[in-house]
Design a protein around this motif. Structure first.
Motif, PDB file in Angstrom:
ATOM      1  N   THR A   1       1.561 -54.285 -12.224  1.00 53.10           N
ATOM      2  CA  THR A   1       2.556 -54.472 -11.064  1.00 53.10           C
ATOM      3  C   THR A   1       2.650 -55.972 -10.697  1.00 53.10           C
ATOM      4  N   TYR A   2       3.912 -56.745 -10.710  1.00 52.54           N
ATOM      5  CA  TYR A   2       4.204 -58.254 -10.408  1.00 52.54           C
ATOM      6  C   TYR A   2       4.895 -58.303  -8.938  1.00 52.54           C
ATOM      7  N   PRO A   3       4.664 -59.332  -8.475  1.00 46.74           N
ATOM      8  CA  PRO A   3       5.514 -59.544  -7.225  1.00 46.74           C
ATOM      9  C   PRO A   3       6.817 -59.898  -7.774  1.00 46.74           C
ATOM     10  N   ALA A   4       8.057 -59.257  -7.452  1.00 44.69           N
ATOM     11  CA  ALA A   4       9.262 -59.319  -7.838  1.00 44.69           C
ATOM     12  C   ALA A   4      10.369 -59.027  -6.930  1.00 44.69           C
ATOM     13  N   ALA A   5      10.377 -59.689  -5.729  1.00 45.54           N
ATOM     14  CA  ALA A   5      11.343 -59.470  -4.929  1.00 45.54           C
ATOM     15  C   ALA A   5      12.705 -59.918  -5.406  1.00 45.54           C
TER      16      ALA A   5
ATOM     17  N   GLY B   1      20.320 -48.503 -17.986  1.00 44.38           N
ATOM     18  CA  GLY B   1      19.739 -48.509 -16.496  1.00 44.38           C
ATOM     19  C   GLY B   1      19.176 -49.824 -16.296  1.00 44.38           C
ATOM     20  N   ASN B   2      19.519 -50.060 -14.831  1.00 41.93           N
ATOM     21  CA  ASN B   2      19.059 -51.165 -14.036  1.00 41.93           C
ATOM     22  C   ASN B   2      18.152 -50.888 -12.971  1.00 41.93           C
ATOM     23  N   ALA B   3      16.939 -51.288 -13.284  1.00 38.14           N
ATOM     24  CA  ALA B   3      15.929 -51.170 -12.310  1.00 38.14           C
ATOM     25  C   ALA B   3      15.632 -52.612 -11.289  1.00 38.14           C
ATOM     26  N   VAL B   4      15.876 -52.371 -10.063  1.00 39.37           N
ATOM     27  CA  VAL B   4      15.791 -53.509  -8.962  1.00 39.37           C
ATOM     28  C   VAL B   4      14.635 -53.429  -8.196  1.00 39.37           C
ATOM     29  N   ALA B   5      13.510 -54.249  -7.949  1.00 38.48           N
ATOM     30  CA  ALA B   5      12.601 -54.140  -6.976  1.00 38.48           C
ATOM     31  C   ALA B   5      12.994 -54.081  -5.636  1.00 38.48           C
ATOM     32  N   SER B   6      12.652 -52.822  -4.960  1.00 42.33           N
ATOM     33  CA  SER B   6      13.089 -52.509  -3.624  1.00 42.33           C
ATOM     34  C   SER B   6      11.973 -52.791  -2.723  1.00 42.33           C
ATOM     35  N   ASN B   7      10.512 -52.619  -3.070  1.00 41.81           N
ATOM     36  CA  ASN B   7       9.334 -53.219  -2.327  1.00 41.81           C
ATOM     37  C   ASN B   7       8.819 -54.425  -2.460  1.00 41.81           C
ATOM     38  N   GLY B   8       9.406 -55.434  -3.236  1.00 39.73           N
ATOM     39  CA  GLY B   8       8.844 -56.548  -3.549  1.00 39.73           C
ATOM     40  C   GLY B   8       7.824 -56.662  -4.890  1.00 39.73           C
ATOM     41  N   THR B   9       7.825 -55.559  -5.686  1.00 40.42           N
ATOM     42  CA  THR B   9       7.167 -55.632  -6.763  1.00 40.42           C
ATOM     43  C   THR B   9       7.634 -54.548  -7.950  1.00 40.42           C
ATOM     44  N   ILE B  10       7.501 -54.986  -9.091  1.00 36.12           N
ATOM     45  CA  ILE B  10       7.988 -54.149 -10.236  1.00 36.12           C
ATOM     46  C   ILE B  10       6.754 -54.066 -11.077  1.00 36.12           C
TER      47      ILE B  10
END
Length: 221
Positions: free
Chosen positions: A127-131, A112-121
């Motif tokens: 929770t970290y800023p992760a755009a 699986g691959n997860a990409v931050a879609s709201n600027g955090t992950i």
């Protein structure tokens, strides 16, 4: 994140072996060709009755599934892929009911691959800023996996079409691994990444028994 990736846990050159077995000299009424579908994917194989109460089967089993979804501010792209050669031995307790033991050889993995879609992950509960950042996860099962189960069919008692069903489990614990993008690694730190991987491994460890349920048809020559 490990919870969501863990939900999705759980083609081969071996087809040439199936062809060899099917074409090798045998009594005209001994061979069954069969095909079906189930939780291990598409199955195609060949079987032979080798004794009054015993049978032997070889099959190739293939599964390739994917799903994309959004959850908790992240976009997930997940895949489940099996590509195996299986060997089964059957012991018949009646005309058609049987006990089955065997093994699968090859590749079974979930990724699986997860990409931050709201600027955090979220990593390890924080929770970290992760755009634009992402994290990959993979759970890979052993290349050799024992099988135990019961079934109906593959008895090869008469020429023509027949039906079969199998219900059993594949036994084996997967190894899990996560790989974050460079920016996410810098933000979360290696210690939190390692903790998240341990969380994922704990989720994967609960899937030591993978259900293998199949049904299909066969033709005896």
């Amino acid at each position: 994140m490990s919870t969501y990736v863990g939900e999705f846990l759980q083609r081969v050159s071996g087809l040439s072996l199936l062809a060899i077995l099917a074409l090798a000299p045998r009594p005209a009424d001994a061979v069954e060709l069969f095909g079906g579908i189930g939780t291990t994917g598409l199955e195609i194989g060949v079987g032979e009755r080798v004794g009054p109460n015993t049978g032997l089967r070889l099959s190739g089993e293939f599964l390739d599934l994917s799903r994309d979804f959004e959850r908790n501010g992240a976009s997930y792209d997940t895949k489940l892929k099996f590509s195996t050669l299986a060997v089964y031995g059957d012991y018949f307790l009646g005309d058609r009911f049987r006990l089955t033991a065997g093994a699968q050889f090859g590749t079974r993995k979930a990724s699986g691959n997860a990409v931050a879609s709201n600027g955090t992950i979220t990593i390890n509960g924080v929770t970290y800023p992760a755009a634009g950042e992402s994290v990959d996860a993979e759970a890979k099962f052993p290349s050799t996996t024992p099988y135990l189960g019961i079934g109906w069919g593959h008895a090869q008692t008469g020429q023509g079409l027949s039906f079969y069903v199998d219900a059993g489990v594949l036994v084996g614990k997967a190894d899990a691994k996560i790989t974050p993008s460079a920016g996410l690694l810098a933000a979360a730190g290696q210690a939190n990444i390692d903790a998240e991987q341990r969380n994922l491994q704990e989720s994967v460890d609960k899937l030591k028994l993978f259900p293998a349920v199949k049904f299909g048809i066969g033709y005896k020559f």
